[in-house]
Design a protein around this motif. Structure first.
Motif, PDB file in Angstrom:
ATOM      1  N   PHE A 113       0.835  -1.203   0.000  1.00 17.19           N
ATOM      2  CA  PHE A 113       0.000   0.000   0.000  1.00 17.19           C
ATOM      3  C   PHE A 113       0.869   1.253   0.000  1.00 17.19           C
ATOM      4  O   PHE A 113       0.587   2.228  -0.703  1.00 17.19           O
ATOM      5  CB  PHE A 113      -0.923   0.002   1.225  1.00 17.19           C
ATOM      6  N   ALA A 114       1.956   1.232   0.787  1.00 19.91           N
ATOM      7  CA  ALA A 114       2.853   2.385   0.834  1.00 19.91           C
ATOM      8  C   ALA A 114       3.498   2.637  -0.529  1.00 19.91           C
ATOM      9  O   ALA A 114       3.605   3.789  -0.983  1.00 19.91           O
ATOM     10  CB  ALA A 114       3.933   2.162   1.894  1.00 19.91           C
ATOM     11  N   GLY A 115       3.922   1.562  -1.210  1.00 23.90           N
ATOM     12  CA  GLY A 115       4.514   1.709  -2.533  1.00 23.90           C
ATOM     13  C   GLY A 115       3.546   2.303  -3.536  1.00 23.90           C
ATOM     14  O   GLY A 115       3.916   3.166  -4.344  1.00 23.90           O
ATOM     15  N   GLY A 116       2.284   1.856  -3.467  1.00 22.29           N
ATOM     16  CA  GLY A 116       1.279   2.411  -4.364  1.00 22.29           C
ATOM     17  C   GLY A 116       1.026   3.885  -4.113  1.00 22.29           C
ATOM     18  O   GLY A 116       0.895   4.693  -5.056  1.00 22.29           O
ATOM     19  N   LEU A 117       0.948   4.270  -2.841  1.00 22.37           N
ATOM     20  CA  LEU A 117       0.730   5.674  -2.496  1.00 22.37           C
ATOM     21  C   LEU A 117       1.902   6.551  -2.946  1.00 22.37           C
ATOM     22  O   LEU A 117       1.710   7.636  -3.497  1.00 22.37           O
ATOM     23  CB  LEU A 117       0.528   5.811  -0.980  1.00 22.37           C
ATOM     24  N   PHE A 118       3.118   6.069  -2.728  1.00 20.05           N
ATOM     25  CA  PHE A 118       4.298   6.845  -3.137  1.00 20.05           C
ATOM     26  C   PHE A 118       4.377   6.968  -4.655  1.00 20.05           C
ATOM     27  O   PHE A 118       4.747   8.028  -5.177  1.00 20.05           O
ATOM     28  CB  PHE A 118       5.577   6.199  -2.591  1.00 20.05           C
ATOM     29  N   ALA A 119       4.048   5.878  -5.374  1.00 23.63           N
ATOM     30  CA  ALA A 119       4.080   5.940  -6.832  1.00 23.63           C
ATOM     31  C   ALA A 119       3.069   6.953  -7.366  1.00 23.63           C
ATOM     32  O   ALA A 119       3.340   7.674  -8.332  1.00 23.63           O
ATOM     33  CB  ALA A 119       3.804   4.555  -7.420  1.00 23.63           C
ATOM     34  N   THR A 120       1.903   7.033  -6.732  1.00 23.03           N
ATOM     35  CA  THR A 120       0.879   7.995  -7.143  1.00 23.03           C
ATOM     36  C   THR A 120       1.298   9.420  -6.817  1.00 23.03           C
ATOM     37  O   THR A 120       1.082  10.348  -7.616  1.00 23.03           O
ATOM     38  CB  THR A 120      -0.451   7.668  -6.430  1.00 23.03           C
ATOM     39  N   ARG A 121       1.914   9.613  -5.650  1.00 16.85           N
ATOM     40  CA  ARG A 121       2.251  10.960  -5.188  1.00 16.85           C
ATOM     41  C   ARG A 121       3.545  11.492  -5.806  1.00 16.85           C
ATOM     42  O   ARG A 121       3.633  12.656  -6.199  1.00 16.85           O
ATOM     43  CB  ARG A 121       2.387  10.940  -3.654  1.00 16.85           C
ATOM     44  N   PHE A 122       4.574  10.639  -5.933  1.00 16.19           N
ATOM     45  CA  PHE A 122       5.889  11.110  -6.356  1.00 16.19           C
ATOM     46  C   PHE A 122       6.329  10.601  -7.729  1.00 16.19           C
ATOM     47  O   PHE A 122       7.377  10.996  -8.210  1.00 16.19           O
ATOM     48  CB  PHE A 122       6.948  10.716  -5.318  1.00 16.19           C
ATOM     49  N   GLY A 123       5.559   9.701  -8.324  1.00 16.34           N
ATOM     50  CA  GLY A 123       5.924   9.165  -9.632  1.00 16.34           C
ATOM     51  C   GLY A 123       6.562   7.793  -9.539  1.00 16.34           C
ATOM     52  O   GLY A 123       7.167   7.430  -8.521  1.00 16.34           O
ATOM     53  N   VAL A 124       6.455   7.034 -10.630  1.00 17.25           N
ATOM     54  CA  VAL A 124       6.909   5.645 -10.625  1.00 17.25           C
ATOM     55  C   VAL A 124       8.424   5.537 -10.546  1.00 17.25           C
ATOM     56  O   VAL A 124       8.965   4.757  -9.759  1.00 17.25           O
ATOM     57  CB  VAL A 124       6.392   4.916 -11.884  1.00 17.25           C
ATOM     58  N   MET A 125       9.153   6.339 -11.329  1.00 15.50           N
ATOM     59  CA  MET A 125      10.610   6.182 -11.375  1.00 15.50           C
ATOM     60  C   MET A 125      11.264   6.510 -10.040  1.00 15.50           C
ATOM     61  O   MET A 125      12.179   5.815  -9.597  1.00 15.50           O
ATOM     62  CB  MET A 125      11.206   7.051 -12.487  1.00 15.50           C
ATOM     63  N   ARG A 126      10.796   7.575  -9.386  1.00 15.14           N
ATOM     64  CA  ARG A 126      11.374   7.933  -8.093  1.00 15.14           C
ATOM     65  C   ARG A 126      11.083   6.837  -7.063  1.00 15.14           C
ATOM     66  O   ARG A 126      11.949   6.482  -6.247  1.00 15.14           O
ATOM     67  CB  ARG A 126      10.817   9.276  -7.626  1.00 15.14           C
ATOM     68  N   THR A 127       9.877   6.293  -7.104  1.00 13.54           N
ATOM     69  CA  THR A 127       9.513   5.221  -6.176  1.00 13.54           C
ATOM     70  C   THR A 127      10.308   3.952  -6.475  1.00 13.54           C
ATOM     71  O   THR A 127      10.697   3.219  -5.561  1.00 13.54           O
ATOM     72  CB  THR A 127       8.004   4.928  -6.262  1.00 13.54           C
ATOM     73  N   LEU A 128      10.575   3.679  -7.775  1.00 17.93           N
ATOM     74  CA  LEU A 128      11.424   2.546  -8.142  1.00 17.93           C
ATOM     75  C   LEU A 128      12.807   2.675  -7.530  1.00 17.93           C
ATOM     76  O   LEU A 128      13.389   1.700  -7.047  1.00 17.93           O
ATOM     77  CB  LEU A 128      11.555   2.451  -9.668  1.00 17.93           C
ATOM     78  N   MET A 129      13.358   3.882  -7.561  1.00 16.77           N
ATOM     79  CA  MET A 129      14.690   4.108  -6.994  1.00 16.77           C
ATOM     80  C   MET A 129      14.689   3.847  -5.492  1.00 16.77           C
ATOM     81  O   MET A 129      15.572   3.160  -4.960  1.00 16.77           O
ATOM     82  CB  MET A 129      15.152   5.530  -7.284  1.00 16.77           C
ATOM     83  N   TRP A 130      13.702   4.387  -4.782  1.00 18.04           N
ATOM     84  CA  TRP A 130      13.609   4.144  -3.335  1.00 18.04           C
ATOM     85  C   TRP A 130      13.440   2.659  -3.047  1.00 18.04           C
ATOM     86  O   TRP A 130      14.032   2.120  -2.112  1.00 18.04           O
ATOM     87  CB  TRP A 130      12.445   4.939  -2.743  1.00 18.04           C
ATOM     88  N   GLY A 131      12.594   1.990  -3.853  1.00 20.20           N
ATOM     89  CA  GLY A 131      12.386   0.558  -3.655  1.00 20.20           C
ATOM     90  C   GLY A 131      13.655  -0.244  -3.864  1.00 20.20           C
ATOM     91  O   GLY A 131      13.951  -1.182  -3.113  1.00 20.20           O
ATOM     92  N   ALA A 132      14.443   0.117  -4.888  1.00 19.15           N
ATOM     93  CA  ALA A 132      15.704  -0.590  -5.151  1.00 19.15           C
ATOM     94  C   ALA A 132      16.684  -0.395  -3.998  1.00 19.15           C
ATOM     95  O   ALA A 132      17.380  -1.338  -3.595  1.00 19.15           O
ATOM     96  CB  ALA A 132      16.314  -0.093  -6.460  1.00 19.15           C
ATOM     97  N   MET A 133      16.751   0.822  -3.461  1.00 13.08           N
ATOM     98  CA  MET A 133      17.641   1.082  -2.332  1.00 13.08           C
ATOM     99  C   MET A 133      17.205   0.296  -1.105  1.00 13.08           C
ATOM    100  O   MET A 133      18.037  -0.308  -0.409  1.00 13.08           O
ATOM    101  CB  MET A 133      17.650   2.583  -2.028  1.00 13.08           C
ATOM    102  N   LEU A 134      15.915   0.270  -0.829  1.00 12.11           N
ATOM    103  CA  LEU A 134      15.408  -0.431   0.348  1.00 12.11           C
ATOM    104  C   LEU A 134      15.654  -1.932   0.270  1.00 12.11           C
ATOM    105  O   LEU A 134      16.132  -2.553   1.233  1.00 12.11           O
ATOM    106  CB  LEU A 134      13.916  -0.146   0.525  1.00 12.11           C
TER     107      LEU A 134
END
Length: 510
Positions: A373-394
């Motif tokens: 749910f958090a990933g979906g909210l971040f992708a909607t709010r900040f964009g897919v590519m930025r959320t992909l980067m955070w996800g890869a780091m995590l």
């Protein structure tokens, strides 16, 4: 659509149907992945052989090969009686039940032959469960209008997670309750556990028999004879046979090469990589030769597989397309590779099956849903590519918590910290990645292209995961988790590079 109407869609029959089909889809995976690894570990099977069993799940990575056959090929009697989707769904579910029962009927501790038969049954389970996934995806898309798709996906995922809890935590509690533990192996406990897991698949069978067949909303542009598809099945079977014969009968040769090198773990890893690659090359060569010889209708093969791939490269260009494929193939590597050996890791640290079941298979699943749910909210709010980067780091750097746990040993609070970090990161990254994959597909080739993307997503990580036991034998658990963290760093560069070449726009409904 208002809040009341949105909530009302949750009780729509099609939406509720996906809860039960999701449950059936969630049962098989852990029975050839983590639960099986614990069974084999208790049975005294060496660690590297246990992790090799993860290759049985490679069917999920190759499902795009036979997905077009499922879409086109009618089944005798059943298709006429049930419809094309329900017929294939019933056959897949019966195959899953049969495979689970076969696995439960084999004691891997008694002989090497039994271990081989167990591997074959696990491969059958992987193939039939991947087939079920293909059919459920098609059913979900065809069964209801667009406004219900988001809710159907939500209930499907919830059902899938419930199935995973039953096949993960449920299986471990059952086997433990019937007396099997590390150091005190009881075959009958695991046998009845797997028989009970097979019975839970009746939820899916009953659902398949009572739901209506969806109306077909698309018309095929090309019509091929049934014989053309049957010939394609035979060619596929020949390629798979070539792979199996090369892999199994070449084992002694490659083991001898490893022995000549002093059984060094790293050399063994490289030798087995060549072994696996050679088997794939033989399968591809057989398939190519048979197509060139006219064993398959070449126009049909082109329409089925070549056109969607050509479209992808035409839309993005060679450079961007290869960057995208590299990112798709590597993005989940720091999540999937350590997942193969995670249960063996916990077991080696002295955690009991109930402790593993509670922390990983129940608590961890709930945490992963929150992360999603958090990933979906971040992708909607900040964009897919930025959320992909955070996800890869995590997903990369949360593996360092497992280094801490490896040194801490049997420390329950540290274990829960590791499980929390790992599942939050995995759920977060997966939600963003699904949105990313969806944005790459062409509506003219959605099914085939998404199947290719989702297959590529797990192919390399699962292959490398099969060698995780060998790596741990060579460098230990702390070194292994540091290695997994380091291989996530190139993924960060790939996300950055793709972001420079591609502007991904993701709608809130994706």
């Amino acid at each position: 659509m208002g809040w009341t109407e949105s909530l009302r869609t949750f009780i729509h029959p099609r939406v509720i149907t996906m809860l039960f089909l999701g449950f059936a889809a969630g049962i098989p995976l852990l029975l050839i992945f983590s639960s099986l690894s614990l069974w084999l570990g208790e049975a005294g099977v060496e660690r590297k052989a246990v992790t090799f069993f993860s290759w049985a799940a490679l069917a999920y990575s190759f499902k795009f090969v036979w997905a077009p056959l499922i879409d086109k090929l009618p089944l005798p009697f059943l298709t006429k009686a049930l419809g094309r989707r329900r017929a294939w769904l019933l056959v897949a579910q019966i195959g899953i039940i049969l495979a689970i029962v076969l696995m439960g009927s084999i004691d891997p501790a008694t002989s090497q032959d039994n271990l081989m038969f167990m591997a074959l049954a696990a491969v059958l389970l992987g193939f039939t469960s991947a087939t079920q996934d293909v059919v459920i995806d098609a059913y979900r898309i065809e069964a209801a209008e667009t406004r219900l798709q988001a809710m159907m996906s939500s209930t499907y995922i919830a059902g899938y997670r419930l199935g995973m809890i039953v096949a993960g935590a449920g299986a471990l509690f059952l086997a433990s309750g019937m007396g099997s533990e590390k150091g005190h192996y009881v075959y009958s406990a695991w046998q009845w556990t797997y028989f009970i897991m097979a019975a839970t698949m009746l939820v899916g069978v009953v659902t398949t028999l009572v739901i209506p067949e969806p109306q077909r909303q698309t018309v095929d542009k090309h019509h091929y004879a049934t014989a053309d598809y049957l010939r394609l099945v035979l060619v596929f079977g020949c390629a798979v046979t070539g792979f199996a014969l090369t892999f199994f009968y070449g084992s002694d040769v490659f083991k001898a090469v490893t022995a000549l090198a002093g059984n060094d773990a790293f050399v063994g890893f490289l030798v087995e990589t060549v072994h696996f690659a050679l088997a794939i090359a033989v399968a591809v060569l057989i398939g190519w030769a048979l197509v060139q010889a006219g064993a398959v209708n070449q126009a049909m093969a082109k329409d089925t597989w070549i056109a969607p791939i050509a479209d992808f490269f035409q839309r993005y260009g060679l450079k961007t397309a290869f960057l995208l494929l590299a990112l798709i193939g590597l993005y989940r590597i720091t999540d999937i590779v350590p997942g193969v050996i995670s249960n063996v890791f916990y077991q080696d640290l002295g955690f009991s099956k109930p402790e593993i079941a509670t922390a990983v298979k129940t608590f961890g699943v709930i945490v992963s849903i929150i992360g999603g749910f958090a990933g979906g909210l971040f992708a909607t709010r900040f964009g897919v590519m930025r959320t992909l980067m955070w996800g890869a780091m995590l997903t990369a750097f949360t593996n360092l918590v497992f280094v801490w746990l490896a040194y801490a040993g049997h420390d329950v609070p540290v274990m829960y910290l590791a499980v929390t970090a790992d599942n939050l990161a995995a759920g977060f990254a997966s939600a963003a990645f699904v949105a990313f994959l969806s944005s790459l597909t062409n509506v003219s080739f959605t099914a085939v292209q998404y199947a290719i993307f989702s297959s590529l997503m797990t192919l390399l990580p699962k292959t490398i995961g099969g060698y995780s036991g060998t790596m741990v034998d060579g460098i230990g658990y702390p070194g292994f988790f540091i290695f997994v963290t380091l291989i996530g760093i190139p993924v960060l560069w790939l996300v950055w590079a793709v972001g420079k070449h591609l502007q991904v726009e993701q709608s809130p409904s994706a």
